[in-house]
Design an enzyme around this catalytic site. Structure first.
Site, PDB file in Angstrom:
ATOM      1  N   SER A   1       0.850  -1.201   0.000  1.00 28.66           N
ATOM      2  CA  SER A   1       0.000   0.000   0.000  1.00 28.66           C
ATOM      3  C   SER A   1       0.878   1.241   0.000  1.00 28.66           C
ATOM      4  O   SER A   1       2.024   1.212   0.472  1.00 28.66           O
ATOM      5  CB  SER A   1      -0.874   0.024   1.261  1.00 28.66           C
ATOM      6  OG  SER A   1      -1.541   1.261   1.394  1.00 28.66           O
TER       7      SER A   1
ATOM      8  N   LYS B   1       1.952  -3.290   5.824  1.00 31.95           N
ATOM      9  CA  LYS B   1       2.138  -3.138   4.380  1.00 31.95           C
ATOM     10  C   LYS B   1       3.612  -2.928   4.031  1.00 31.95           C
ATOM     11  O   LYS B   1       4.071  -3.367   2.965  1.00 31.95           O
ATOM     12  CB  LYS B   1       1.262  -2.000   3.851  1.00 31.95           C
ATOM     13  CG  LYS B   1      -0.239  -2.285   3.958  1.00 31.95           C
ATOM     14  CD  LYS B   1      -0.642  -3.514   3.154  1.00 31.95           C
ATOM     15  CE  LYS B   1      -2.143  -3.719   3.095  1.00 31.95           C
ATOM     16  NZ  LYS B   1      -2.526  -4.882   2.261  1.00 31.95           N
TER      17      LYS B   1
ATOM     18  N   TYR C   1      -1.554  -0.817  10.204  1.00 32.17           N
ATOM     19  CA  TYR C   1      -1.798  -1.119   8.778  1.00 32.17           C
ATOM     20  C   TYR C   1      -0.554  -0.797   7.950  1.00 32.17           C
ATOM     21  O   TYR C   1      -0.083  -1.626   7.156  1.00 32.17           O
ATOM     22  CB  TYR C   1      -3.001  -0.303   8.304  1.00 32.17           C
ATOM     23  CG  TYR C   1      -3.349  -0.484   6.849  1.00 32.17           C
ATOM     24  CD1 TYR C   1      -4.153  -1.535   6.428  1.00 32.17           C
ATOM     25  CD2 TYR C   1      -2.887   0.413   5.889  1.00 32.17           C
ATOM     26  CE1 TYR C   1      -4.470  -1.701   5.093  1.00 32.17           C
ATOM     27  CE2 TYR C   1      -3.201   0.258   4.547  1.00 32.17           C
ATOM     28  CZ  TYR C   1      -3.997  -0.797   4.155  1.00 32.17           C
ATOM     29  OH  TYR C   1      -4.309  -0.959   2.819  1.00 32.17           O
TER      30      TYR C   1
HETATM   31  P1  NAD Z   1     -12.042  -4.817   0.211  1.00 31.89           P
HETATM   32  O1  NAD Z   1     -12.435  -4.626   1.625  1.00 31.89           O
HETATM   33  O2  NAD Z   1     -13.059  -4.649  -0.876  1.00 31.89           O
HETATM   34  O3  NAD Z   1     -11.364  -6.261   0.026  1.00 31.89           O
HETATM   35  C1  NAD Z   1     -10.658  -6.923   1.037  1.00 31.89           C
HETATM   36  C2  NAD Z   1     -11.168  -8.352   1.081  1.00 31.89           C
HETATM   37  O4  NAD Z   1     -10.384  -9.069   2.039  1.00 31.89           O
HETATM   38  C3  NAD Z   1     -12.632  -8.440   1.542  1.00 31.89           C
HETATM   39  O5  NAD Z   1     -13.395  -9.143   0.569  1.00 31.89           O
HETATM   40  C4  NAD Z   1     -12.563  -9.187   2.868  1.00 31.89           C
HETATM   41  O6  NAD Z   1     -13.666 -10.044   3.113  1.00 31.89           O
HETATM   42  C5  NAD Z   1     -11.253  -9.963   2.699  1.00 31.89           C
HETATM   43  N1  NAD Z   1     -10.698 -10.336   4.007  1.00 31.89           N
HETATM   44  C6  NAD Z   1     -10.613  -9.574   5.129  1.00 31.89           C
HETATM   45  N2  NAD Z   1     -10.106 -10.297   6.134  1.00 31.89           N
HETATM   46  C7  NAD Z   1      -9.861 -11.538   5.638  1.00 31.89           C
HETATM   47  C8  NAD Z   1      -9.342 -12.724   6.192  1.00 31.89           C
HETATM   48  N3  NAD Z   1      -8.975 -12.804   7.478  1.00 31.89           N
HETATM   49  N4  NAD Z   1      -9.226 -13.810   5.397  1.00 31.89           N
HETATM   50  C9  NAD Z   1      -9.612 -13.773   4.097  1.00 31.89           C
HETATM   51  N5  NAD Z   1     -10.104 -12.662   3.512  1.00 31.89           N
HETATM   52  C10 NAD Z   1     -10.231 -11.570   4.279  1.00 31.89           C
HETATM   53  O7  NAD Z   1     -10.832  -3.844  -0.051  1.00 31.89           O
HETATM   54  P2  NAD Z   1      -9.931  -3.558  -1.332  1.00 31.89           P
HETATM   55  O8  NAD Z   1      -9.887  -2.106  -1.470  1.00 31.89           O
HETATM   56  O9  NAD Z   1     -10.288  -4.423  -2.481  1.00 31.89           O
HETATM   57  O10 NAD Z   1      -8.523  -4.002  -0.716  1.00 31.89           O
HETATM   58  C11 NAD Z   1      -7.776  -5.105  -1.165  1.00 31.89           C
HETATM   59  C12 NAD Z   1      -6.366  -4.957  -0.649  1.00 31.89           C
HETATM   60  O11 NAD Z   1      -5.819  -3.739  -1.141  1.00 31.89           O
HETATM   61  C13 NAD Z   1      -6.241  -4.891   0.878  1.00 31.89           C
HETATM   62  O12 NAD Z   1      -5.079  -5.609   1.279  1.00 31.89           O
HETATM   63  C14 NAD Z   1      -6.061  -3.415   1.134  1.00 31.89           C
HETATM   64  O13 NAD Z   1      -5.358  -3.185   2.325  1.00 31.89           O
HETATM   65  C15 NAD Z   1      -5.257  -3.009  -0.079  1.00 31.89           C
HETATM   66  N6  NAD Z   1      -5.279  -1.589  -0.415  1.00 31.89           N
HETATM   67  C16 NAD Z   1      -6.442  -0.972  -0.780  1.00 31.89           C
HETATM   68  C17 NAD Z   1      -6.407   0.381  -1.107  1.00 31.89           C
HETATM   69  C18 NAD Z   1      -7.640   1.130  -1.537  1.00 31.89           C
HETATM   70  O14 NAD Z   1      -7.601   2.362  -1.643  1.00 31.89           O
HETATM   71  N7  NAD Z   1      -8.740   0.471  -1.828  1.00 31.89           N
HETATM   72  C19 NAD Z   1      -5.207   1.084  -1.057  1.00 31.89           C
HETATM   73  C20 NAD Z   1      -4.059   0.423  -0.694  1.00 31.89           C
HETATM   74  C21 NAD Z   1      -4.102  -0.931  -0.386  1.00 31.89           C
END
Ligand code: NAD
Length: 283
Positions: free
Chosen positions: A170, A193, A189
């Site tokens: 991230s 990351k 977090y």
């Molecule tokens: P999201 O919440 O839509 O997806 C995350 C998924 O992880 C969810 O479907 C959730 O059910 C699943 N999850 C959570 N805990 C879990 C566990 N213990 N076991 C299995 N699955 C689990 O969010 P997203 O935006 O699609 O994020 C995906 C990844 O990208 C994450 O790692 C997040 O930290 C990272 N990220 C997102 C952003 C953003 O702006 N959206 C930015 C940087 C990093």
């Protein structure tokens, strides 16, 4: 090997072969893989990208996502004529990850590509966060990434083929991201990351002899679904103020980067991180 054969491994002009197509390097036909966090925005869009590129994909998420995952798998299978299966696993639970290994082999045969993407930002993750917030974040984001990546690379090695691991780091693993005059609550977090990125780099060095590559992608602010209904238009404008491209990214902009890192188009890339953040990290 004589000097002549050593140098023969570096073709100078592959395009001169009439059958050669550089776009074939982006194909995933014949590949098998899994995506954790597969019900979420980045996960399901990467699963769709991999499916369109020809891979069979297991979309992996928590049991509570069943109502999303089942129709998603059916829709992707029908649309792209590949095998897409929903599998359920809490990545922070060691026995569930062990069971996932068996389920993956049963469902898709092997694992060539793995998107290690499940992650959470637990409320209260600021300088005064309680121990429970810290520990939950480490358990899911960092230990979960370690356990699922280790399971994937063991399959690759046991089946004597290479592969590609792609981790979701991230922006917050590189910067204390700044919203409206102060840091966002991403203390644990951001630590997870940053740890994920360094773990990906270590694996790149350790697994290169097995033909396994390991890289990270670092999204900035991506309109993945997690912000829907949670921020106002004013909040949106505040968040994008420090982003040179002055907008959020989209799920597909992450998916296309992960497709690149999974495919042979990135065959000489390992141990790196691609920032997909509209330029946020330049400051
Ligand atoms: P999201 O919440 O839509 O997806 C995350 C998924 O992880 C969810 O479907 C959730 O059910 C699943 N999850 C959570 N805990 C879990 C566990 N213990 N076991 C299995 N699955 C689990 O969010 P997203 O935006 O699609 O994020 C995906 C990844 O990208 C994450 O790692 C997040 O930290 C990272 N990220 C997102 C952003 C953003 O702006 N959206 C930015 C940087 C990093």
């Amino acid at each position: 090997m004589t000097d002549e054969t050593v140098f023969d491994q570096y073709p100078l002009d592959q395009w001169k072969n009439p059958d050669h197509r550089i776009m074939d390097r982006f194909s995933l036909v014949g590949k098998k893989g899994f995506v954790t966090g597969g019900a979420g925005g980045l996960g399901r869009n990467t699963a769709a990208a991999w499916a369109e590129a020809g891979a069979d994909v297991a979309i992996v998420d928590l049991p509570r996502t069943r109502d999303t995952l089942e129709p998603l798998a059916a829709e992707l299978s029908a649309r792209y004529d590949v095998n897409i299966v929903p599998l359920y696993c809490d990545v922070s639970d060691r026995s569930q990850v062990e069971a996932l290994k068996t389920s993956l082999i049963d469902a898709i045969g092997t694992v060539d590509i793995a998107f290690i993407n499940a992650g959470v930002n637990v409320p209260g993750d600021d300088a005064d966060e309680p121990y429970e917030v810290w520990q939950k974040t480490i358990d899911i984001n960092l230990t979960g990434a370690y356990m699922t990546a280790q399971m994937a690379q063991h399959i690759m090695r046991e089946h004597h083929h290479g592969g590609s691991l792609i981790f979701t780091s991230s922006l917050s693993g590189h910067n204390a991201n700044f919203i409206g005059g102060g840091p966002s609550p991403v203390a644990a977090y951001g630590a997870t990351k940053a740890g994920i990125y360094e773990y990906a780099r270590y694996l790149a060095a350790a697994l290169a002899p097995y033909g396994i590559r390991s890289n990270a992608v670092s999204p900035g602010y991506v309109w993945s679904g997690i912000f829907d209904g949670r921020i106002t238009p004013e909040g949106h404008d505040l968040m994008i103020a420090p982003v040179p491209m002055h907008r959020f990214g989209t799920n597909e902009e992450i998916a296309s980067t992960v497709l690149f890192l999974a495919s042979d188009a990135s065959s000489y890339i390992t141990g790196t991180n691609i920032q997909v953040d509209g330029g946020y990290s330049v400051y």
